[in-house]
Design an enzyme around this catalytic site. Structure first.
Site, PDB file in Angstrom:
ATOM      1  N   ASP A 186      31.431  63.538 117.301  1.00 37.38           N
ATOM      2  CA  ASP A 186      30.752  63.029 116.111  1.00 37.38           C
ATOM      3  C   ASP A 186      31.785  62.243 115.297  1.00 37.38           C
ATOM      4  O   ASP A 186      32.644  62.855 114.654  1.00 37.38           O
ATOM      5  CB  ASP A 186      30.182  64.215 115.332  1.00 37.38           C
ATOM      6  N   GLU A 220      31.576  58.275 106.488  1.00 35.54           N
ATOM      7  CA  GLU A 220      30.294  58.960 106.635  1.00 35.54           C
ATOM      8  C   GLU A 220      30.436  60.459 106.426  1.00 35.54           C
ATOM      9  O   GLU A 220      29.548  61.109 105.865  1.00 35.54           O
ATOM     10  CB  GLU A 220      29.718  58.676 108.033  1.00 35.54           C
ATOM     11  N   ASP A 241      24.162  58.635 115.966  1.00 33.80           N
ATOM     12  CA  ASP A 241      24.961  59.797 115.583  1.00 33.80           C
ATOM     13  C   ASP A 241      24.552  60.974 116.461  1.00 33.80           C
ATOM     14  O   ASP A 241      23.756  60.815 117.385  1.00 33.80           O
ATOM     15  CB  ASP A 241      24.779  60.109 114.097  1.00 33.80           C
ATOM     16  N   HIS A 321      30.364  69.824 114.700  1.00 34.85           N
ATOM     17  CA  HIS A 321      31.434  70.072 113.733  1.00 34.85           C
ATOM     18  C   HIS A 321      32.307  71.264 114.141  1.00 34.85           C
ATOM     19  O   HIS A 321      32.988  71.853 113.304  1.00 34.85           O
ATOM     20  CB  HIS A 321      30.877  70.277 112.315  1.00 34.85           C
TER      21      HIS A 321
END
Length: 383
Positions: A186, A220, A241, A321
């Site tokens: 990401d 972002e 994304d 994440h």
């Protein structure tokens, strides 16, 4: 259009090798700009380094945008501690659970240093069970620098100070079965997808009905995103994304995940439907999803006041994440859709103007759907 998967994966590997936590993105901006030039486009940079590269179509107004972000998660030095180690604060929203054990590079004013992020109680031989009971959170980890220092003064003498950037090693692994494991997929994977779409358009010499602005943003992860790079001629914007494949989500690590909404609200009905129709026409596997704790470059553009249609096409990612995993099938699928969108006909002609009368404004369906004829004998429990 055939996507060159080898090119896409090579770009992903190159991008992952460049540290780019939000706020420390100059190097990756230079790399991406050079690659865009090599592909035949002319990149334009904002003051801070967001990139716009326009592939010209038959008309300028009513342009389309395809956007991905170059910045990643990271950390900054919050405090130089008395023991010479460093307290950190995160860049972007992510758990310290995934920072523990991470090898990192710290960027100071005078040069870089290597180190490891460790829990405050890291030695089982010293703390025994306390290692397992230590809370999870950024106040409970510290950065151990690989340098001779045991005090605040010695660390400061090295040139290390509050605010220095910390980039976490991605540790990428590309498997023969198509799976890719790494930090920062990401949105390095999204950037590689956008570059692969451009490569396909250029290789095939595809003519487009309107200009397509390929945008690469640099903030972002902290919510700024595409707020300041959308120009007035852009009528619609598709963000590339990740899409979370966690339990309770409909995303997948294969095909395209088309987002119907995120925490900022629904995406544009007509643009989203166009992407779904393109998947069906081009036989691109897809699924739809809604994200409750997620926002993207599209949200930042709308919140900044840009009146553009927005959509989000995603590659499914496991453990977003954190220690992320994707599959090459999703990357090539999303790249195929992005290139197909860039070349597809313009349906809403009035979108070339920022404001116009109601003539040509689209309709959303309101008719009652056809249903099978009611047969009471088929109801469960009726004999």
């Amino acid at each position: 259009m055939k996507i060159d998967e080898a090119y896409l994966l090579a770009q992903l590997k190159a991008l992952l090798a460049i540290d780019s936590p939000t706020g420390y993105t100059d190097q990756v901006v230079h790399y991406c700009s050079a690659e865009l030039e090599r592909l035949g486009l002319t990149p334009e940079l904002t003051r801070r380094g967001a990139i716009r590269a326009v592939r010209q179509g038959s008309r300028r107004k009513g342009a389309r945008a395809i956007v991905a972000h170059l910045d990643t998660l990271g950390a900054q030095v919050k405090l130089v501690k008395e023991n010479g180690r460093l307290e950190l604060v995160p860049i972007g929203h992510w758990s310290a659970r995934f920072a523990e054990g991470g090898r990192v590079t710290l960027y100071s004013e005078i040069g870089s240093f290597r180190g490891t992020v460790l829990p405050l109680k890291a030695s089982g031989h010293t703390f025994n069970d306390e290692v397992d009971t230590l809370p999870v959170g950024w106040p409970h980890v510290e950065l151990r620098i690989d340098a001779i220092t045991q005090s605040k003064a010695e660390t400061r003498a090295l040139g290390i100070d509050v605010g220095d950037f910390v980039a976490f090693d991605p540790n990428p692994e590309f498997l023969d079965n198509g799976f890719i494991n790494s930090r920062h997929l990401d949105d390095k994977a999204g950037v590689a997808i956008a570059l692969a779409a451009i490569e396909a358009l250029e290789r095939e010499g595809v003519k487009m009905p309107v200009d397509v602005h390929f945008l690469f943003t640099i903030a972002e992860e902290v919510g700024v995103g595409a707020a300041a790079i959308v120009t007035p001629e852009i009528a619609s914007m598709v963000t590339i994304d990740n899409g979370s494949t966690a339990p309770g989500q409909n995303s997948a690590e294969f095909g395209v995940t088309i987002a119907m909404a995120d925490q900022a609200g629904p995406f544009d009905y007509h643009l989203t439907k166009k992407l779904v129709d393109l998947c069906r026409e081009e036989e691109i596997p897809f699924q739809k999803d809604v994200f409750r704790y997620y926002r993207s470059d599209s949200a930042s553009a709308i919140e900044a006041g840009h009146d553009v249609r927005t959509a989000l096409i995603a590659f499914g990612i496991d453990a977003s994440h954190g220690y992320e995993r994707i599959h090459a099938h999703a990357l090539t699928s999303v790249a195929t859709l992005a290139a197909s969108y860039a070349a597809s006909p313009l349906e809403i002609a009035r979108d070339v103007k920022e404001v116009s009368g109601p003539e040509g404004f689209p309709h959303q369906p309101t008719e009652e759907a056809d249903q099978p004829e009611f047969d009471p004998d088929k109801i469960a429990g009726v004999e």
